[in-house]
Design an enzyme around this catalytic site. Structure first.
Site, PDB file in Angstrom:
ATOM      1  N   SER A 138       3.219  -3.700   5.768  1.00 33.08           N
ATOM      2  CA  SER A 138       4.004  -4.427   4.772  1.00 33.08           C
ATOM      3  C   SER A 138       5.147  -5.157   5.450  1.00 33.08           C
ATOM      4  O   SER A 138       5.660  -4.703   6.481  1.00 33.08           O
ATOM      5  CB  SER A 138       4.572  -3.454   3.731  1.00 33.08           C
ATOM      6  OG  SER A 138       5.536  -4.084   2.896  1.00 33.08           O
ATOM      7  N   TYR A 151       9.412   4.215   1.118  1.00 32.21           N
ATOM      8  CA  TYR A 151       8.267   3.308   1.264  1.00 32.21           C
ATOM      9  C   TYR A 151       8.457   2.398   2.467  1.00 32.21           C
ATOM     10  O   TYR A 151       7.559   2.261   3.313  1.00 32.21           O
ATOM     11  CB  TYR A 151       8.100   2.475  -0.005  1.00 32.21           C
ATOM     12  CG  TYR A 151       7.038   1.402   0.100  1.00 32.21           C
ATOM     13  CD1 TYR A 151       5.696   1.713  -0.095  1.00 32.21           C
ATOM     14  CD2 TYR A 151       7.378   0.083   0.415  1.00 32.21           C
ATOM     15  CE1 TYR A 151       4.717   0.737   0.010  1.00 32.21           C
ATOM     16  CE2 TYR A 151       6.406  -0.899   0.522  1.00 32.21           C
ATOM     17  CZ  TYR A 151       5.080  -0.568   0.323  1.00 32.21           C
ATOM     18  OH  TYR A 151       4.112  -1.541   0.438  1.00 32.21           O
TER      19      TYR A 151
END
EC number: 1.1.1.1
Length: 254
Positions: A138, A151
């Site tokens: 990501s 995250y």
């Protein structure tokens, strides 16, 4: 890497970005697409088979949080059937900073465990043929969304792991690169929890800014697969595919 006639394993190939990427992969004509996911989706599998009936599509239930031994057992079943596998895509991910242990287990440890398991079949030191790994990470691994630090940190760890895999390629024969989507319109980002509720509206705030569709992301993912650049850190954001130059601030000198 030309996708045509290749054997591909796709972990989480039925998710938001995953399903659209599976569609684009199937259009390119691999010999086999093996999808490993927690929940079977017969409708999606049937759709993928209809896109290109020449492609053999197989589904196995798989939870990336199982042990390396369990992962190896499943991979042995797949390798016994296919004999060779050209590409492993690690795509499992969750976005919920309430679930600290599970976020780390799925987003980071799951990628490490599945990769470790496939080395038993690919590592050239064991007589293996080598292979290619594409890890879905990501852009939050570059610069965190600070309201979801768990995250973001899990994705930064996955990028670091992938960078190391790429540098180990001369030893193992296994090359690797990371796929780093920006904010993409998936169920993952429509509603999620910030760490300690530091920003209850974090999902809404993100979606107020430009995003990309899962199809745009998937099409660029396939371009990255075709480029097959060991060590590449690909950014897939706003419908673009860009290679990121990683800034080195320290060197181990070994």
């Amino acid at each position: 890497m030309a996708i045509a006639n290749k054997n591909i394993i796709f972990v989480a190939g039925l998710g938001g970005i995953g399903l659209d990427t599976s569609r684009e992969i199937v259009k390119s004509g691999p010999k086999n697409l093996v999808i490993l996911d927690r929940v079977e989706n017969p409708t999606a599998i049937a759709e993928l088979k209809a896109i290109n009936p020449k492609v053999t599509i197989t589904f196995y239930p798989y939870d990336v949080t199982v042990s390396v031994a369990e992962s190896t057992k499943l991979l042995k079943t797949i390798f016994d059937k296919l004999k060779t596998v050209d590409l492993l895509i690690n795509g499992a991910g969750i976005l919920d900073d309430y679930q600290i242990e599970r976020t780390i287990a799925v987003n980071f440890a799951g990628t490490v465990n599945t990769t470790t398991a496939i080395m038993a079949f690919w590592d050239k030191r064991k007589g293996g043929p080598g292979g290619v790994i594409a890890n879905i990470c990501s852009v939050t691994g570059f610069n965190s969304i600070y309201q979801v630090p768990v995250y973001s940190a899990s994705k930064a760890a996955a990028i670091s792991f992938t960078n190391s895999l790429a540098k180990l390629a001369p030893i193992t024969g296994v090359t690797a690169y990371s796929i780093n989507p920006g904010i993409t319109k998936t169920p993952l980002v429509h509603k999620f929890n910030s760490w300690l509720d530091v920003e209850p509206r974090v999902a809404e705030l993100l979606l107020e800014h430009p995003t990309q569709t899962t199809l745009q992301c998937a099409q660029n993912f396939v371009k990255a697969i075709e480029a097959n650049k060991n060590g590449a850190i690909w950014k897939l954001d706003l419908g673009r595919l860009d290679a990121i130059e990683w800034t080195q601030h320290w060197d181990s000198h070994i």
